[in-house]
Each structure stands twice: as C-alpha cells, then as structure tokens.
Scaffold this motif. Sequence first.
Motif, short mmCIF file in Angstrom:
data_model
loop_
_atom_site.label_atom_id
_atom_site.label_comp_id
_atom_site.label_asym_id
_atom_site.label_seq_id
_atom_site.Cartn_x
_atom_site.Cartn_y
_atom_site.Cartn_z
N GLN A 85 -8.24 -4.69 -1.76
CA GLN A 85 -7.16 -3.71 -1.64
C GLN A 85 -6.86 -3.32 -0.20
O GLN A 85 -5.69 -3.21 0.18
N ILE A 88 -4.73 -5.86 1.81
CA ILE A 88 -3.36 -5.89 1.30
C ILE A 88 -2.59 -4.65 1.74
O ILE A 88 -1.46 -4.74 2.23
N ASN A 167 -3.43 -0.90 -7.07
CA ASN A 167 -1.99 -0.74 -6.94
C ASN A 167 -1.62 0.72 -6.69
O ASN A 167 -0.75 1.02 -5.86
N THR A 170 -2.73 1.69 -3.13
CA THR A 170 -1.84 1.06 -2.16
C THR A 170 -0.51 1.78 -2.09
O THR A 170 0.02 2.06 -1.01
#
Length: 298
Positions: A85, A88, A167, A170
């Motif tokens: 994570q 990214i 997700n 992020t």
Amino acid sequence: MTTLQPPVALRRRRSWTGWGFIGPFVLVFALVFLAPLAYSVYLSLFRTQLIGGTTFVGLDNYQQALQDGQFWDGVLRVGLFLLIQVPIMLGIALLVALAIDSGRLYGKDFFRITVFLPYAVPAVVATLMWGFMYGTRYGLVGDLNDAFGTKLPDPLSADLVLASLGNIVTWEFVGYNMLIFFAALRVVPHSLYEAAEIDGAGQWRVITAIKLPAIRGALVIATIFSIIGSFQLFNEPAILQKLAPNAITTDYTPNYYTYSLSFAGQQQNYSATVAIVMGVITMIVAYVVQLRGMRKGA
C-alpha cells in the motif's frame, strides 16, 4: 586585554530565562509522552491473575509476546500491507504533485484541493462510507451486481479485505502526501530549471535529475510517516470488523489486538507489553528507512 565576565546573578537569570521558554514544552512533553510511556513499561512488568492478584513477573510478559502467534500474524499482516500500500500511495501522491508543479495541468488549484479533500474527511466517516459501498447486499457493489447481472467479488471477503483496507487508506492519505511533495517542489530554485532548459533537458530528465533529488528529504519523511501509520493501523479494521466479522478478527492488526486485550479481555498488563514491543519494532523499521533514505548516493 581580558574580557569581563557577567556577574553570577546575571548568568543565573539568563539560565532561568531559557528554562522559562522551554519549560512549557518540557512539561507537556513529560505529561503526554514520558509519563504514559513509563507507566506502560511499569504495567508490562506485572500480571493480574484470578488467584494471587497482581504480581510482579519481570520480563515474562515480553517472553509471552515474542511467542504469541496472534501478535506476529498481525505484524506480518501489517507488514504486507505496508510493502504494497505505501509504495502505491506515495507513487500516486508523487505523480499528482509533479503534475501540479509542472504548470501544464488545467485548473491545478481546483485539482489540488480536490485531491486533498479526502484527508479532511474523518477516518471513521471515510471507513463507514467505503464499507457500505463494498457491501454486496447494498451499496455500490450490490447495485452493480443487480444492474448488470454480474457477480463481482466481495471486497469484504477474507481474501480481499486487506486490499479493501489499503484502498481506503490510500484514498484518505494521497492528498496529505501530495501536499508534502508539492510544498517541497515549490522551494526548488528555478535557476536549476533554467539551466536544464538551456542544456536541452526534457521533462523526464528534469524530474529524475533535479526534482526527485531535491525532494529526497520530503520523500523520506512521507515514507516514515506512512510506515508508522501502517503499523498503527486501527480505525479502519476496527470499524469494518462489524461489517466483515468473518474476515477481520480482533487480532487483525497489532493495535487492534492491543485494544481487544485491554478493553475486551481485561489484560491491561499484557496489552501494554504488546504495545511496547510493537513500538520498538516500528521505531527500528522507521530508523532503518531513515538511514537508508538519507544516505548519500542512495
């Protein structure tokens, strides 16, 4: 010629003046950091038992923590989360910051605010929002399945819930890290860009040879903050646990495990031990990343 030394009383007055400036900070630092830390260490040296009450056990709690499979499963889980994570998230934040700084992005002010806006949303609200969107019986995933007759994978299943958490995190923190990178890019001397333009350097060369080396410190800081945040992962899994009880257990992350031990299991002493061990692990990893990131030629 000899210099005259100030009187003793004057030197003492100057000394107390300095303490007057730093005294409030020292007091607050001792109350909110040193005192809780010392009390946690104190708690970790005892154990409360049904028979015998609270007794001193020394380092037995630490030995138990080092052999605790539930704890180490959580550490490995957040470690995997960190390795996937964080790159990214920081990569997206860096691309956005470079795009805004390039001056070629239309409506860059609006775009910058839009990207940063999710960071202003409280973590609880963001997790609940995404949790309902992930639901297969309701929310976005369920609506898509009903509308198109598809059967999308359940984001809250045991196999995908870690990616779903990634997700959410992020989405929350891309804007925060983007702002760090963008602020660092704004202080890069324009003379470097002018020299690169004279030499005929393209945009990619300017990014790799000027911009990225110039914001090395910001990259390291953002990485360290992200590492610490990953090891402290708590809000998102604790809230999603109510929506995905079969996928997220009470020991899913070390912080969640510590919370469960203390408030559900009434094991405050062992909870303090796990928290200290996790803090030491976080400190070591962050320090290694800092040394590696700030080393010349890295």
